[in-house]
Design a protein around this motif. Structure first.
Motif, mmCIF file in Angstrom:
data_model
loop_
_atom_site.group_PDB
_atom_site.id
_atom_site.type_symbol
_atom_site.label_atom_id
_atom_site.label_comp_id
_atom_site.label_asym_id
_atom_site.label_seq_id
_atom_site.Cartn_x
_atom_site.Cartn_y
_atom_site.Cartn_z
ATOM 1 N N GLN A 90 0.836 -1.217 0.000
ATOM 2 C CA GLN A 90 0.000 0.000 0.000
ATOM 3 C C GLN A 90 0.863 1.256 0.000
ATOM 4 N N LEU A 91 1.999 1.228 0.719
ATOM 5 C CA LEU A 91 2.896 2.391 0.716
ATOM 6 C C LEU A 91 3.502 2.605 -0.666
ATOM 7 N N GLN A 92 3.843 1.502 -1.352
ATOM 8 C CA GLN A 92 4.365 1.640 -2.719
ATOM 9 C C GLN A 92 3.309 2.266 -3.631
ATOM 10 N N ALA A 93 2.042 1.916 -3.406
ATOM 11 C CA ALA A 93 0.953 2.521 -4.192
ATOM 12 C C ALA A 93 0.839 4.022 -3.930
ATOM 13 N N ASN A 94 1.340 4.445 -2.747
ATOM 14 C CA ASN A 94 1.345 5.872 -2.386
ATOM 15 C C ASN A 94 2.673 6.547 -2.735
ATOM 16 N N ASP A 95 3.482 5.889 -3.589
ATOM 17 C CA ASP A 95 4.794 6.424 -4.000
ATOM 18 C C ASP A 95 5.757 6.612 -2.834
ATOM 19 N N THR A 96 5.636 5.730 -1.841
ATOM 20 C CA THR A 96 6.571 5.722 -0.715
ATOM 21 C C THR A 96 7.404 4.452 -0.828
ATOM 22 N N ASN A 97 8.705 4.603 -1.010
ATOM 23 C CA ASN A 97 9.562 3.443 -1.275
ATOM 24 C C ASN A 97 9.918 2.731 0.027
ATOM 25 N N ALA A 98 9.027 1.847 0.445
ATOM 26 C CA ALA A 98 9.163 1.137 1.720
ATOM 27 C C ALA A 98 9.759 -0.245 1.514
ATOM 28 N N ILE A 99 10.477 -0.720 2.544
ATOM 29 C CA ILE A 99 10.922 -2.114 2.604
ATOM 30 C C ILE A 99 10.506 -2.658 3.969
ATOM 31 N N GLY A 100 9.917 -3.850 3.976
ATOM 32 C CA GLY A 100 9.474 -4.469 5.228
ATOM 33 C C GLY A 100 10.598 -5.251 5.889
ATOM 34 N N PHE A 101 10.666 -5.135 7.224
ATOM 35 C CA PHE A 101 11.726 -5.800 7.984
ATOM 36 C C PHE A 101 11.184 -6.501 9.223
ATOM 37 N N SER A 102 11.812 -7.619 9.555
ATOM 38 C CA SER A 102 11.779 -8.130 10.930
ATOM 39 C C SER A 102 13.109 -7.728 11.548
ATOM 40 N N GLY A 103 13.287 -7.970 12.841
ATOM 41 C CA GLY A 103 14.565 -7.665 13.478
ATOM 42 C C GLY A 103 15.705 -8.496 12.941
ATOM 43 N N ALA A 104 15.382 -9.681 12.391
ATOM 44 C CA ALA A 104 16.428 -10.573 11.882
ATOM 45 C C ALA A 104 17.054 -10.044 10.595
ATOM 46 N N ASP A 105 16.301 -9.307 9.804
ATOM 47 C CA ASP A 105 16.808 -8.810 8.520
ATOM 48 C C ASP A 105 17.931 -7.798 8.749
ATOM 49 N N GLY A 106 19.110 -8.124 8.227
ATOM 50 C CA GLY A 106 20.257 -7.241 8.435
ATOM 51 C C GLY A 106 20.683 -7.149 9.889
ATOM 52 N N ASN A 107 20.222 -8.101 10.716
ATOM 53 C CA ASN A 107 20.492 -8.040 12.167
ATOM 54 C C ASN A 107 20.089 -6.669 12.734
ATOM 55 N N LEU A 108 18.936 -6.150 12.249
ATOM 56 C CA LEU A 108 18.539 -4.784 12.616
ATOM 57 C C LEU A 108 18.107 -4.657 14.073
ATOM 58 N N ILE A 109 17.416 -5.687 14.607
ATOM 59 C CA ILE A 109 17.012 -5.629 16.025
ATOM 60 C C ILE A 109 17.297 -6.977 16.662
ATOM 61 N N GLN A 110 18.244 -6.972 17.580
ATOM 62 C CA GLN A 110 18.611 -8.208 18.291
ATOM 63 C C GLN A 110 17.962 -8.194 19.679
ATOM 64 N N SER A 111 17.354 -9.316 20.031
ATOM 65 C CA SER A 111 16.678 -9.434 21.329
ATOM 66 C C SER A 111 17.216 -10.646 22.080
ATOM 67 N N GLU A 112 16.713 -10.813 23.285
ATOM 68 C CA GLU A 112 16.963 -12.067 24.003
ATOM 69 C C GLU A 112 15.628 -12.557 24.556
ATOM 70 N N LYS A 113 15.533 -13.864 24.677
ATOM 71 C CA LYS A 113 14.301 -14.470 25.185
ATOM 72 C C LYS A 113 14.049 -13.969 26.601
ATOM 73 N N ARG A 114 12.816 -13.550 26.869
ATOM 74 C CA ARG A 114 12.492 -12.986 28.179
ATOM 75 C C ARG A 114 12.719 -14.009 29.283
ATOM 76 N N ASN A 115 13.417 -13.549 30.302
ATOM 77 C CA ASN A 115 13.710 -14.407 31.453
ATOM 78 C C ASN A 115 12.970 -13.841 32.662
ATOM 79 N N HIS A 116 11.854 -14.475 33.013
ATOM 80 C CA HIS A 116 11.020 -14.003 34.126
ATOM 81 C C HIS A 116 11.125 -15.009 35.269
ATOM 82 N N PRO A 117 11.215 -14.519 36.519
ATOM 83 C CA PRO A 117 11.414 -15.457 37.633
ATOM 84 C C PRO A 117 10.298 -16.479 37.836
#
Length: 261
Positions: A90-117
């Motif tokens: 839909q953004l491309q249809a609005n002439d906005t050059n978007a790329i979709g990402f998860s955190g894994a793509d390009g190691n853009l967002i690294q997390s750790e599994k939540r450790n709750h007591p």
């Protein structure tokens, strides 16, 4: 000292994603934001509907979703697949050059599994690191990144991660390079004194008022993590934060809540 260029980070909530007409209007408004921008989206109800259709029973503890292995497959499919790519198209249809990402793509967002007591949240991630240099390179190349609520632990495991927190962590990381305005857009006009009365918008929220409202239990429980993220972001370099309906993106006079330290 070199002046930082402005950037707008927008997080859009699930209720708008669930409404095709509302989503289309939001994406049109988002496309018209001038300059650099980043979009973070939640998941809406699609993942729950898909899970129920294949016989999975969503598990919640204190209002938080437990993500077991089967549920993780569903949220990755819906968040990183269907919703993310529909938004990008839909953004491309609005002439906005978007790329979709998860955190894994390009190691853009690294997390750790939540450790709750005491609670095993399953495959839920807490953000540890943002690849700011790659993200800034993409943005400076006039790419509009669109992030879903999926990150990774750099050991091959995808993790379901709170979209409000992702928006906050991206905004903090980008504040090293840009002057950041963070917008949390959802179906309400702002943070409300009375959750049932849309006219009761708190137009300016600071830490003192926030502490008072929390003590009085006058703030809806779902808003507390969002506001915690806001104050954390401001304390770590984000310039401005606004919470409200997405019409505030195109109409600067629209009533909304401004967050201040």
């Amino acid at each position: 000292m070199k002046t930082k260029k402005p950037i707008t980070v927008v997080k859009i909530g699930g209720n708008i994603i669930d409404d095709a007409k509302e989503l289309k209007q939001f994406l049109l408004d988002f496309s018209k934001i001038e300059g650099y921008k980043v979009l973070v989206h939640g998941g809406g109800k699609s993942a729950t509907k898909m899970a129920e259709s294949i016989g999975l029973v969503p598990q919640m503890i204190d209002g938080r979703r437990i993500t077991d292995a089967a549920m993780l497959e569903v949220v990755v499919m819906i968040y990183a697949g269907q919703i993310n790519k529909d938004i990008v198209a839909q953004l491309q249809a609005n002439d906005t050059n978007a790329i979709g990402f998860s955190g894994a793509d390009g190691n853009l967002i690294q997390s750790e599994k939540r450790n709750h007591p005491t609670i095993d949240y399953g495959f839920v991630g807490d953000v540890k690191k943002v690849n700011t240099s790659l993200l800034a390179t993409l943005i400076n190349s006039e790419i509009v990144p669109v992030f879903c609520a999926i990150t990774h632990d750099k050991k091959g495991q995808l993790l379901n991660t709170n979209a409000d927190t992702i928006a906050s962590e991206l905004a903090i990381a980008l504040s090293e390079v840009f002057e950041v305005t963070l917008n949390y857009c959802f179906e309400k006009p702002g943070v409300l004194y009375d959750a049932e009365d849309d006219s009761s918008v708190i137009e300016k929220m600071n830490q003192e008022l926030y502490a008072k409202l929390k003590e009085e239990k006058a703030i809806h429980s779902g808003m507390i993590p969002k506001l915690d993220n806001c104050f954390n972001s401001l304390s770590k370099g984000v310039q401005k934060i606004k919470i409200g309906h997405h019409k505030m993106l195109k109409n600067t006079n629209a009533i909304h809540t401004s967050i201040e330290l």
